[in-house]
Design a protein around this motif. Structure first.
Motif, PDB file in Angstrom:
ATOM      1  N   LEU A 162      11.507   1.326  -6.291  1.00 19.44           N
ATOM      2  CA  LEU A 162      11.328   0.578  -5.129  1.00 19.44           C
ATOM      3  C   LEU A 162      12.142  -0.205  -4.583  1.00 19.44           C
ATOM      4  CD1 LEU A 162       7.558  -0.603  -5.650  1.00 19.44           C
ATOM      5  CD2 LEU A 162       8.330   1.327  -4.732  1.00 19.44           C
ATOM      6  N   LEU A 204       1.481   1.987 -11.091  1.00 20.67           N
ATOM      7  CA  LEU A 204       2.104   0.379 -10.651  1.00 20.67           C
ATOM      8  C   LEU A 204       0.926  -0.399 -10.273  1.00 20.67           C
ATOM      9  CD1 LEU A 204       4.859  -1.091 -10.192  1.00 20.67           C
ATOM     10  CD2 LEU A 204       4.547  -0.197  -7.762  1.00 20.67           C
ATOM     11  N   PHE A 224      -6.530   9.082  -5.438  1.00 21.24           N
ATOM     12  CA  PHE A 224      -5.437   9.284  -4.615  1.00 21.24           C
ATOM     13  C   PHE A 224      -4.288   9.859  -4.918  1.00 21.24           C
ATOM     14  CE2 PHE A 224      -2.237   7.974  -1.968  1.00 21.24           C
ATOM     15  CZ  PHE A 224      -2.690   7.673  -0.624  1.00 21.24           C
ATOM     16  N   GLY A 225      -3.915   9.846  -6.404  1.00 22.00           N
ATOM     17  CA  GLY A 225      -2.775  10.355  -6.740  1.00 22.00           C
ATOM     18  C   GLY A 225      -2.721  11.602  -7.673  1.00 22.00           C
ATOM     19  N   LYS A 235       4.247  17.998 -12.468  1.00 20.01           N
ATOM     20  CA  LYS A 235       2.967  17.197 -12.043  1.00 20.01           C
ATOM     21  C   LYS A 235       1.951  18.040 -12.853  1.00 20.01           C
ATOM     22  CE  LYS A 235       0.654  14.404  -9.124  1.00 20.01           C
ATOM     23  NZ  LYS A 235       0.820  13.540  -7.893  1.00 20.01           N
ATOM     24  N   PRO A 272      -3.301   9.447 -12.698  1.00 23.19           N
ATOM     25  CA  PRO A 272      -2.465  10.800 -12.645  1.00 23.19           C
ATOM     26  C   PRO A 272      -1.617  11.051 -13.765  1.00 23.19           C
ATOM     27  CG  PRO A 272      -1.861   9.204 -10.804  1.00 23.19           C
ATOM     28  CD  PRO A 272      -2.769   8.447 -11.875  1.00 23.19           C
ATOM     29  N   ARG A 326      10.686  -3.854 -10.284  1.00 26.54           N
ATOM     30  CA  ARG A 326      10.576  -2.862  -8.931  1.00 26.54           C
ATOM     31  C   ARG A 326      11.659  -1.908  -9.124  1.00 26.54           C
ATOM     32  NH1 ARG A 326       7.853  -4.289  -4.513  1.00 26.54           N
ATOM     33  NH2 ARG A 326       9.650  -3.675  -3.176  1.00 26.54           N
ATOM     34  N   PHE A 345       0.065  -4.371  -8.951  1.00 23.92           N
ATOM     35  CA  PHE A 345       0.669  -5.433  -8.326  1.00 23.92           C
ATOM     36  C   PHE A 345      -0.357  -6.721  -8.919  1.00 23.92           C
ATOM     37  CE2 PHE A 345       1.952  -2.213  -5.407  1.00 23.92           C
ATOM     38  CZ  PHE A 345       3.260  -2.545  -5.219  1.00 23.92           C
ATOM     39  N   PRO A 405      10.547   6.870  -6.252  1.00 19.94           N
ATOM     40  CA  PRO A 405       9.429   6.593  -7.081  1.00 19.94           C
ATOM     41  C   PRO A 405       8.241   7.657  -7.390  1.00 19.94           C
ATOM     42  CG  PRO A 405       9.313   5.431  -5.019  1.00 19.94           C
ATOM     43  CD  PRO A 405      10.555   5.980  -5.032  1.00 19.94           C
ATOM     44  N   GLN A 406       8.328   8.619  -6.440  1.00 18.11           N
ATOM     45  CA  GLN A 406       7.310   9.684  -6.696  1.00 18.11           C
ATOM     46  C   GLN A 406       7.694  10.619  -7.646  1.00 18.11           C
ATOM     47  OE1 GLN A 406       8.825   8.730  -3.641  1.00 18.11           O
ATOM     48  NE2 GLN A 406       7.270   9.024  -2.099  1.00 18.11           N
ATOM     49  N   LEU A 447       0.787  -1.169   0.087  1.00 14.65           N
ATOM     50  CA  LEU A 447      -0.104  -0.124   0.094  1.00 14.65           C
ATOM     51  C   LEU A 447       0.855   1.175   0.041  1.00 14.65           C
ATOM     52  CD1 LEU A 447      -2.765  -0.867   2.622  1.00 14.65           C
ATOM     53  CD2 LEU A 447      -3.001  -0.999   0.053  1.00 14.65           C
ATOM     54  N   ILE A 502       4.960   7.023 -12.843  1.00 13.69           N
ATOM     55  CA  ILE A 502       4.722   5.488 -13.217  1.00 13.69           C
ATOM     56  C   ILE A 502       3.519   5.107 -12.785  1.00 13.69           C
ATOM     57  CG2 ILE A 502       6.865   4.679 -13.970  1.00 13.69           C
ATOM     58  CD1 ILE A 502       6.175   3.771 -10.654  1.00 13.69           C
ATOM     59  N   THR A 557      -4.005  -4.030  -4.531  1.00 20.77           N
ATOM     60  CA  THR A 557      -3.634  -3.392  -3.295  1.00 20.77           C
ATOM     61  C   THR A 557      -4.122  -1.941  -3.152  1.00 20.77           C
ATOM     62  OG1 THR A 557      -1.763  -2.644  -4.356  1.00 20.77           O
ATOM     63  CG2 THR A 557      -1.492  -4.749  -2.791  1.00 20.77           C
ATOM     64  N   LEU A 558      -5.693  -2.213  -2.980  1.00 21.53           N
ATOM     65  CA  LEU A 558      -6.446  -0.862  -2.908  1.00 21.53           C
ATOM     66  C   LEU A 558      -6.207  -0.505  -1.337  1.00 21.53           C
ATOM     67  CD1 LEU A 558      -9.468  -1.765  -4.844  1.00 21.53           C
ATOM     68  CD2 LEU A 558      -7.516  -0.655  -5.642  1.00 21.53           C
ATOM     69  N   ARG A 560      -6.738   3.741 -10.699  1.00 24.51           N
ATOM     70  CA  ARG A 560      -5.886   4.518  -9.824  1.00 24.51           C
ATOM     71  C   ARG A 560      -4.485   4.722 -10.430  1.00 24.51           C
ATOM     72  NH1 ARG A 560      -4.448   1.869  -4.093  1.00 24.51           N
ATOM     73  NH2 ARG A 560      -3.119   0.694  -5.553  1.00 24.51           N
ATOM     74  N   ALA A 561      -3.738   3.738 -10.958  1.00 24.97           N
ATOM     75  CA  ALA A 561      -2.485   4.064 -11.452  1.00 24.97           C
ATOM     76  C   ALA A 561      -2.583   4.871 -12.858  1.00 24.97           C
ATOM     77  CB  ALA A 561      -1.932   2.366 -12.021  1.00 24.97           C
ATOM     78  N   ARG A 584      -1.862   9.601   5.078  1.00 23.76           N
ATOM     79  CA  ARG A 584      -3.063   9.099   4.382  1.00 23.76           C
ATOM     80  C   ARG A 584      -3.414   7.955   4.325  1.00 23.76           C
ATOM     81  NH1 ARG A 584      -2.666  12.361  -1.338  1.00 23.76           N
ATOM     82  NH2 ARG A 584      -4.646  11.337  -1.644  1.00 23.76           N
ATOM     83  N   GLU A 601       3.994   1.445  -1.043  1.00 23.24           N
ATOM     84  CA  GLU A 601       4.592   1.475  -2.443  1.00 23.24           C
ATOM     85  C   GLU A 601       3.671   1.968  -3.537  1.00 23.24           C
ATOM     86  OE1 GLU A 601       7.807  -2.056  -2.038  1.00 23.24           O
ATOM     87  OE2 GLU A 601       6.054  -2.537  -2.904  1.00 23.24           O
ATOM     88  N   TRP A 642       3.491   5.835  -3.136  1.00 24.20           N
ATOM     89  CA  TRP A 642       4.615   6.500  -3.443  1.00 24.20           C
ATOM     90  C   TRP A 642       4.451   6.646  -5.145  1.00 24.20           C
ATOM     91  CZ3 TRP A 642       8.463   2.896  -0.095  1.00 24.20           C
ATOM     92  CH2 TRP A 642       8.076   3.169   1.124  1.00 24.20           C
ATOM     93  N   SER A 643       4.461   5.470  -5.776  1.00 22.19           N
ATOM     94  CA  SER A 643       4.254   5.481  -7.230  1.00 22.19           C
ATOM     95  C   SER A 643       3.163   6.413  -7.493  1.00 22.19           C
ATOM     96  CB  SER A 643       4.167   3.892  -7.520  1.00 22.19           C
ATOM     97  OG  SER A 643       2.697   3.581  -7.614  1.00 22.19           O
ATOM     98  N   LEU A 644       2.335   6.698  -6.883  1.00 18.74           N
ATOM     99  CA  LEU A 644       1.216   7.549  -7.333  1.00 18.74           C
ATOM    100  C   LEU A 644       1.904   9.189  -7.220  1.00 18.74           C
ATOM    101  CD1 LEU A 644      -1.754   5.632  -6.083  1.00 18.74           C
ATOM    102  CD2 LEU A 644      -1.466   6.313  -8.343  1.00 18.74           C
ATOM    103  N   GLY A 645       2.898   9.219  -6.729  1.00 14.96           N
ATOM    104  CA  GLY A 645       3.513  10.600  -6.560  1.00 14.96           C
ATOM    105  C   GLY A 645       3.248  11.275  -4.971  1.00 14.96           C
ATOM    106  N   VAL A 646       2.784  10.322  -4.083  1.00 21.78           N
ATOM    107  CA  VAL A 646       2.644  10.917  -2.923  1.00 21.78           C
ATOM    108  C   VAL A 646       3.776  10.702  -2.020  1.00 21.78           C
ATOM    109  CG1 VAL A 646       1.147  10.352  -0.824  1.00 21.78           C
ATOM    110  CG2 VAL A 646       0.186  10.405  -3.206  1.00 21.78           C
TER     111      VAL A 646
END
Lengths: 223, 403
Positions: free
Chosen positions: B92, B125, B144-145, B3, B189, B87, B127, B118-119, A117, B123, B131-132, B185-186, A134, A119, A122-126
């Motif tokens: 990551l 991502l 979220f993003g 962004k 953004p 990864r 899995f 990663p921020q 979660l 990208i 993983t919500l 979600r991925a 959050r 990761e 982070w990958s969403l830019g947060v």
């Protein structure tokens, strides 16, 4: 019954809990997310009060905040009086004494949050800190509640540390457990029994309420 | 690109869309070669090394040019290092040494101490398990993003069929729905690149096939290229434009997915791609674009296969002949009318159901599998022990010279 002692204990427990919430969350965050190899040392220090006799902890706190220590001198020059045998001194001692009861439930819950979660976030830019706010904190409600309740209940009943650091000044440092001790010393068993029963009931109600709440707190999927 | 700019670009990209399926992406012929330029595409450069405590060593070099909306499959057996590569691309995990670049952006350069978290990589991502965020609704998960008030989300949610689920919590979703939300979600953004780690593996077959189609369509629509891990050859063929074969921590072959699957570079690649029969053989003669190849068979009788000549192979060259079970047809007698060059007498050893088709294991002097439909099997009345003729087109035998 010594109502002023009871009120003092509740104030002390509440203040200590608020302080522990403020410093316990960053400490727990650091313990869980730091990659420093030596962090076990910090974990051990945080857990010390679990095994250390309260008198030993109280002794060191007394020395550390006393007029001969730098901390004590700085405080005295600012506040105009020393820390020992004051409410502020008690808060410092209680925070140290109850630290593991806050930090351990916090960090256990933070660590239980599925790493993927984080990761994903982070990958969403947060950022890491925002991710903590959050994602980790909202999913750690259970651990936060447990830590708060345990800190409060543990401080409410503390005895040895208070006696070492605060002494027995009515209305200032005489907490409920010391008033019970006093009552027994002066053979006032009726008063001791009333206060003890009250403390027993309060502690039980707090813990029972917490456990029942945790059952209905939203269910977090465990992986 | 910052962004805000990317968010602005998002809706436009979506509305603009793409006419047809993208051109098969240009790819390097092998590790280490520079990618061919692709207009508006992404050039991915990965050259990473990592040694694990277990002794496993990753040493992966890949240069891939991704056309807009195309999918590059990272294919290989489990434990080959595919997930580690992904990864590291996501930021990551860090390699011990090497570089990762997307176009001219250096994401990682160990020697120069460059590392983008990663921020900062933009990208998406996804899995294997969805993983919500369990405490947020579908809508809040998708948003979220992104900042408040951006609308590509509505379109993505609609394209993935999520509009009616927006107010649900993740625990109220089926596995397929949850994975759709994870994809939305991925993508919300507006990532430059989507990284998918076996995103369909946990789903049942019909859901998997549907989601695969939708993902393909969605990527074409948004123009987002993706790198997708799979160890399922059907999935690789179904969804991939480019294939990167990873075996034992190394990239062994890169190319358009059909080329890779029909022309494995070496015997390890052939084995991991699922070319069922990998037969030791030797070139006898070469004439008129046809090679005669003798397959060493049991019981002293040699079997000669005629193979279309792709690479010049001198007589005497030791080769592996690779034959896919799909390419073997079965009949009851020698047919002289069909175009297949090879007709082998074979005995049925066993028949096993494999999804909707049957896998017939044959003994032609060497072991060979044939995949046939159930109806064909019934019409031929095949059982273990039946005598049949196995026909193989000369163009369907692929030779790999033994080193």
């Amino acid at each position: 019954m010594d109502w002023s002692a009871l009120w003092l204990s509740v104030r002390l427990a509440a203040t200590t809990t608020v302080v522990l919430l403020a410093i316990g969350i960053p400490i727990a965050y650091w313990i869980v997310f730091s990659s420093w190899r030596g962090k076990f040392l910090v974990e051990a220090i945080v857990a010390l009060p679990l095994v250390l006799p309260p008198t030993v902890l109280g002794f060191y706190v007394l020395v550390a905040i006393g007029p001969l220590s730098p901390l004590g001198r700085v405080y005295a020059s600012v506040a105009g009086h020393g820390l020992p045998f004051t409410f502020e001194g008690l808060v410092i001692a209680s925070v140290l004494y109850s630290m593991p009861f806050a930090v351990q439930p916090f960090s256990a819950e933070f660590a239980a949050v599925d790493r993927r979660l984080l990761e994903a976030s982070w990958s969403l830019g947060v950022s890491r800190l925002e991710t903590f706010r959050r994602v980790v904190l909202p999913l750690s409600i259970r651990g936060l509640v447990t830590g708060i309740v345990l800190s409060f209940a543990h401080t409410l009943g503390e005895f040895g540390v208070v006696l070492m650091v605060g002494g027995n000044l009515p209305g200032v440092t005489r907490t409920v457990s010391i008033s019970i001790y006093d009552a027994v010393q002066s053979l006032d068993y009726a008063s001791a029994s009333r206060t003890s029963l009250l403390l027993l009931i309060v502690s039980f109600v707090i813990l029972a309420t917490t456990y029942s709440l945790q059952r209905s707190v939203w269910i977090k999927p465990r992986h | 690109m910052d962004k805000a700019a990317s968010l602005k670009a998002g809706p436009n990209r979506l509305r603009q869309g793409y006419g047809g399926p993208p051109e098969p992406s240009a790819t390097a012929e092998g590790p280490g070669l520079p990618p061919q330029a692709s207009p508006k595409g992404l050039a991915v450069h990965v050259n990473v090394a990592r040694r694990f405590a277990s002794g496993f060593q990753l040493s992966a070099v890949m240069d891939v040019a991704l056309a807009p909306g195309s999918i590059c499959v990272l294919f290989g057996p489990s434990g080959a290092g595919k997930t580690t590569i992904l990864r590291q691309m996501a930021g990551l995990e860090r390699p011990d040494a090497g570089t990762i670049r997307l176009d001219d952006d250096v994401w990682c350069d160990v020697a120069a101490a460059v590392w983008r978290p990663p921020q900062a990589r933009r990208i998406g991502l996804v899995f294997q398990e969805p993983t919500l965020f369990p405490h947020l609704t579908v809508r809040d998960n998708i948003r979220f993003g992104v900042g408040p008030g951006s609308d590509p989300i509505e379109e993505i949610a609609a394209l993935l069929g999520l509009r009616d689920l927006e107010h649900r919590h993740p625990r109220e979703l089926s596995g397929g729905e949850a994975q759709r939300v994870a994809l939305a979600r991925a993508l919300a953004p507006g990532p430059r690149l989507l990284l998918l780690d076996e995103p369909f593996a946990a789903l049942d077959m019909p859901t998997r096939a549907r989601l695969r189609r939708d993902v393909r369509a969605l990527l074409h629509r948004t123009g987002t290229p993706a790198i997708l891990i799979t160890h399922d050859r059907t999935e690789a063929l179904a969804i991939g434009d480019t294939a990167v074969v990873v075996i034992g921590g190394r990239v062994r072959q890169i190319g358009p997915v059909r080329d890779v699957f029909s022309h494995p570079a070496d015997v390890d690649v052939a084995a991991s791609l699922g070319v069922e029969a990998v037969l030791p053989a030797r070139v006898l003669t070469a004439s008129g674009g046809l090679l005669d190849v003798v397959v060493g068979a049991t019981g002293g009788r040699d079997v000669v296969l005629q193979v279309a000549e792709r690479d010049a192979l001198a007589p005497g060259t030791e080769v592996y002949a690779c034959i896919r079970a799909e390419d073997v047809t079965l009949g009851m007698q020698l047919s002289t009318h069909a175009s297949a060059r090879n007709h082998l007498e074979a005995r049925v050893v066993s028949i096993n159901a494999e999804g909707p088709v049957d896998r017939v294991s044959l003994d032609c002097g060497f072991p060979l599998d044939a995949l046939i439909t159930r109806r064909s099997r019934e019409e031929l009345n095949l059982t273990a022990g039946s005598q049949v003729t196995a026909a193989i087109k000369a163009t369907n035998v692929h030779l790999v010279a033994r080193s």
